[in-house]
Write a protein that holds these residues in place. Structure first.
Motif, mmCIF file in Angstrom:
data_model
loop_
_atom_site.group_PDB
_atom_site.id
_atom_site.type_symbol
_atom_site.label_atom_id
_atom_site.label_comp_id
_atom_site.label_asym_id
_atom_site.label_seq_id
_atom_site.Cartn_x
_atom_site.Cartn_y
_atom_site.Cartn_z
ATOM 1 N N ARG A 113 0.837 -1.210 0.000
ATOM 2 C CA ARG A 113 0.000 0.000 0.000
ATOM 3 C C ARG A 113 0.870 1.257 0.000
ATOM 4 O O ARG A 113 0.624 2.202 -0.770
ATOM 5 C CB ARG A 113 -0.919 0.004 1.226
ATOM 6 C CG ARG A 113 -1.713 1.303 1.384
ATOM 7 C CD ARG A 113 -2.559 1.304 2.648
ATOM 8 N NE ARG A 113 -1.797 1.017 3.847
ATOM 9 C CZ ARG A 113 -0.988 1.888 4.459
ATOM 10 N NH1 ARG A 113 -0.812 3.103 3.954
ATOM 11 N NH2 ARG A 113 -0.343 1.550 5.566
ATOM 12 N N GLU A 117 0.996 4.290 -2.674
ATOM 13 C CA GLU A 117 0.711 5.663 -2.273
ATOM 14 C C GLU A 117 1.876 6.600 -2.581
ATOM 15 O O GLU A 117 1.679 7.713 -3.069
ATOM 16 C CB GLU A 117 0.395 5.712 -0.774
ATOM 17 C CG GLU A 117 -0.930 5.072 -0.409
ATOM 18 C CD GLU A 117 -1.219 5.110 1.079
ATOM 19 O OE1 GLU A 117 -2.344 4.766 1.470
ATOM 20 O OE2 GLU A 117 -0.310 5.488 1.861
ATOM 21 N N ARG A 145 -5.589 6.476 -7.203
ATOM 22 C CA ARG A 145 -4.634 6.710 -6.117
ATOM 23 C C ARG A 145 -4.946 8.019 -5.399
ATOM 24 O O ARG A 145 -4.828 8.104 -4.175
ATOM 25 C CB ARG A 145 -3.198 6.718 -6.622
ATOM 26 C CG ARG A 145 -2.196 6.789 -5.460
ATOM 27 C CD ARG A 145 -0.769 6.930 -5.886
ATOM 28 N NE ARG A 145 -0.468 8.223 -6.484
ATOM 29 C CZ ARG A 145 0.762 8.722 -6.548
ATOM 30 N NH1 ARG A 145 1.795 8.036 -6.065
ATOM 31 N NH2 ARG A 145 0.976 9.893 -7.122
ATOM 32 N N ARG A 147 -7.793 9.335 -4.883
ATOM 33 C CA ARG A 147 -8.916 9.083 -3.978
ATOM 34 C C ARG A 147 -8.456 8.319 -2.737
ATOM 35 O O ARG A 147 -8.940 8.574 -1.623
ATOM 36 C CB ARG A 147 -10.007 8.297 -4.703
ATOM 37 C CG ARG A 147 -10.676 9.048 -5.859
ATOM 38 C CD ARG A 147 -11.825 8.224 -6.426
ATOM 39 N NE ARG A 147 -12.859 8.024 -5.416
ATOM 40 C CZ ARG A 147 -13.755 7.053 -5.450
ATOM 41 N NH1 ARG A 147 -13.738 6.172 -6.454
ATOM 42 N NH2 ARG A 147 -14.673 6.932 -4.500
ATOM 43 N N LEU A 148 -7.507 7.403 -2.922
ATOM 44 C CA LEU A 148 -6.942 6.678 -1.781
ATOM 45 C C LEU A 148 -6.197 7.639 -0.859
ATOM 46 O O LEU A 148 -6.363 7.599 0.372
ATOM 47 C CB LEU A 148 -6.000 5.582 -2.291
ATOM 48 C CG LEU A 148 -5.196 4.810 -1.238
ATOM 49 C CD1 LEU A 148 -6.126 4.031 -0.314
ATOM 50 C CD2 LEU A 148 -4.203 3.871 -1.921
ATOM 51 N N ASP A 151 -8.319 9.680 1.377
ATOM 52 C CA ASP A 151 -9.132 8.885 2.302
ATOM 53 C C ASP A 151 -10.588 8.773 1.854
ATOM 54 O O ASP A 151 -11.483 8.553 2.680
ATOM 55 C CB ASP A 151 -9.084 9.460 3.726
ATOM 56 C CG ASP A 151 -7.716 9.303 4.364
ATOM 57 O OD1 ASP A 151 -7.044 8.303 4.068
ATOM 58 O OD2 ASP A 151 -7.317 10.189 5.143
ATOM 59 N N ILE A 153 -11.442 6.435 -0.342
ATOM 60 C CA ILE A 153 -11.550 4.975 -0.427
ATOM 61 C C ILE A 153 -10.380 4.375 0.329
ATOM 62 O O ILE A 153 -9.371 5.048 0.585
ATOM 63 C CB ILE A 153 -11.539 4.470 -1.891
ATOM 64 C CG1 ILE A 153 -10.267 4.942 -2.623
ATOM 65 C CG2 ILE A 153 -12.792 4.919 -2.623
ATOM 66 C CD1 ILE A 153 -10.129 4.367 -4.024
ATOM 67 N N ASP A 154 -10.489 3.091 0.709
ATOM 68 C CA ASP A 154 -9.364 2.412 1.337
ATOM 69 C C ASP A 154 -8.619 1.581 0.287
ATOM 70 O O ASP A 154 -9.015 1.538 -0.891
ATOM 71 C CB ASP A 154 -9.803 1.564 2.529
ATOM 72 C CG ASP A 154 -10.802 0.462 2.158
ATOM 73 O OD1 ASP A 154 -10.789 -0.008 0.991
ATOM 74 O OD2 ASP A 154 -11.586 0.052 3.025
ATOM 75 N N PHE A 155 -7.553 0.924 0.706
ATOM 76 C CA PHE A 155 -6.715 0.200 -0.249
ATOM 77 C C PHE A 155 -7.484 -0.940 -0.899
ATOM 78 O O PHE A 155 -7.346 -1.190 -2.105
ATOM 79 C CB PHE A 155 -5.467 -0.321 0.465
ATOM 80 C CG PHE A 155 -4.395 -0.855 -0.455
ATOM 81 C CD1 PHE A 155 -4.107 -0.237 -1.664
ATOM 82 C CD2 PHE A 155 -3.647 -1.971 -0.100
ATOM 83 C CE1 PHE A 155 -3.100 -0.719 -2.506
ATOM 84 C CE2 PHE A 155 -2.645 -2.459 -0.925
ATOM 85 C CZ PHE A 155 -2.374 -1.839 -2.132
ATOM 86 N N GLU A 157 -10.664 -1.081 -1.538
ATOM 87 C CA GLU A 157 -11.571 -0.520 -2.538
ATOM 88 C C GLU A 157 -10.811 -0.046 -3.769
ATOM 89 O O GLU A 157 -11.301 -0.157 -4.901
ATOM 90 C CB GLU A 157 -12.356 0.639 -1.915
ATOM 91 C CG GLU A 157 -13.356 0.185 -0.858
ATOM 92 C CD GLU A 157 -13.938 1.333 -0.068
ATOM 93 O OE1 GLU A 157 -15.119 1.226 0.337
ATOM 94 O OE2 GLU A 157 -13.224 2.334 0.168
ATOM 95 N N ALA A 158 -9.587 0.462 -3.556
ATOM 96 C CA ALA A 158 -8.756 0.859 -4.699
ATOM 97 C C ALA A 158 -8.416 -0.357 -5.561
ATOM 98 O O ALA A 158 -8.474 -0.299 -6.796
ATOM 99 C CB ALA A 158 -7.480 1.548 -4.216
#
Length: 279
Positions: A113, A117, A145, A147-148, A151, A153-155, A157-158
């Motif tokens: 992750r 990121e 990325r 959106r990740l 915050d 979405i979480d990893f 959901e990515a």
């Protein structure tokens, strides 16, 4: 003394921080770091990243991708996307109890992750079974990325949005360092390594990293000795261990089932720099 770094090769403020040790040692936080490796014309290369000068931990230092282990990194829905690595195997490899918190698998997920990121690189397979593209390869992946990082979405959901499965079986465990007790921020960090296709492009997260360079371990150490790449001890020692490997495959195979000791060094300020003593 096992090693000494002259003042001019250290990240800004690192030596001065040793003059202000905390009254009580901080509890080390679980963290994960990953060496992104690729084969180059001059031998195996590793991705070196420079932290921003606003970073709360070794600002301005050249490091590998990494950061803290989050609670969500151990979630079953994310662990299920790790192809070739079960939670039980992850715990065994890290020599953790099967019910440890965070669980062993969370360290592997956190490393992958953080790589996505901070660098945009993904160690995984896409919907068609091809090596996963990263944020530097396609605008739509960069948007996910973003959106990740925001915050939204979480990893997990990515990964769902990208249709990507992580290659847990392609990651090797290479080191375990615990921050010395003198430092105000301490981490219990597991180091990993994984291969990246040469054609993948890095897209930095500018809030955390300001520069990136692909270098052979020998070249990175040479530039460091010349004062060009300020580093801390775990980074230097890891690069020194990689110098003799010419290919990514040979490096990853060598670490395979190698026993990885936990290293808790002691830092000693000398007249010319900062020394490292390993028990």
């Amino acid at each position: 003394m096992d090693h000494e770094i002259p003042f001019h090769r250290l990240p800004p403020g690192f030596a001065e921080s040793l003059d202000r040790p905390p009254e009580s040692p901080a509890v080390p936080r679980p963290a994960a770091t990953i060496l992104m490796l690729r084969d180059g014309p001059g031998g195996m290369e590793t991705l070196m990243l420079r932290r921003t000068r606003r970073s709360g931990f070794v600002p301005g230092a050249w490091v590998f991708a990494g950061g803290r282990v989050d609670a969500a990194d151990g979630a079953p829905e994310v662990a299920s996307r790790l192809r070739g690595l079960t939670p039980q195997e992850a715990a065994r490899r890290l020599e953790l109890h099967p019910k440890a918190r965070p669980p062993g698998v969370a360290y592997f997920v956190a490393a992958l992750r953080e790589a996505f990121e901070e660098t945009g690189l993904l160690v995984g397979v896409g919907p068609g079974g091809e090596p996963a593209r990263g944020a530097g390869d396609a605008p739509e992946i960069a948007r996910i990325r973003d959106r990740l990082l925001a915050d939204e979405i979480d990893f997990g959901e990515a990964l769902d949005a990208l249709g990507v499965e992580l290659q847990g079986g392609a990651i090797e465990y290479v080191a375990h360092w615990i921050t010395p007790v003198q430092e105000p921020r301490r981490y219990d960090t597991r180091f990993f390594a994984a291969a990246v296709p040469r054609e993948r492009r890095v897209l930095l997260h500018p809030a955390e990293m300001t520069d990136a360079r692909w270098l052979t371990p020998a070249a990175a150490l040479e530039v460091h000795r010349e004062g060009g790449l300020p580093m801390v001890f775990p980074t230097i020692r890891t690069l020194e261990e990689l110098v003799d490997f010419q290919t990514v495959d040979s490096a990853l195979a060598a670490y395979g089932e190698r026993t990885i000791p936990a290293i808790l060094p002691r830092l000693v300020k000398t007249p010319t720099g900062v020394g490292l003593e390993i028990p």
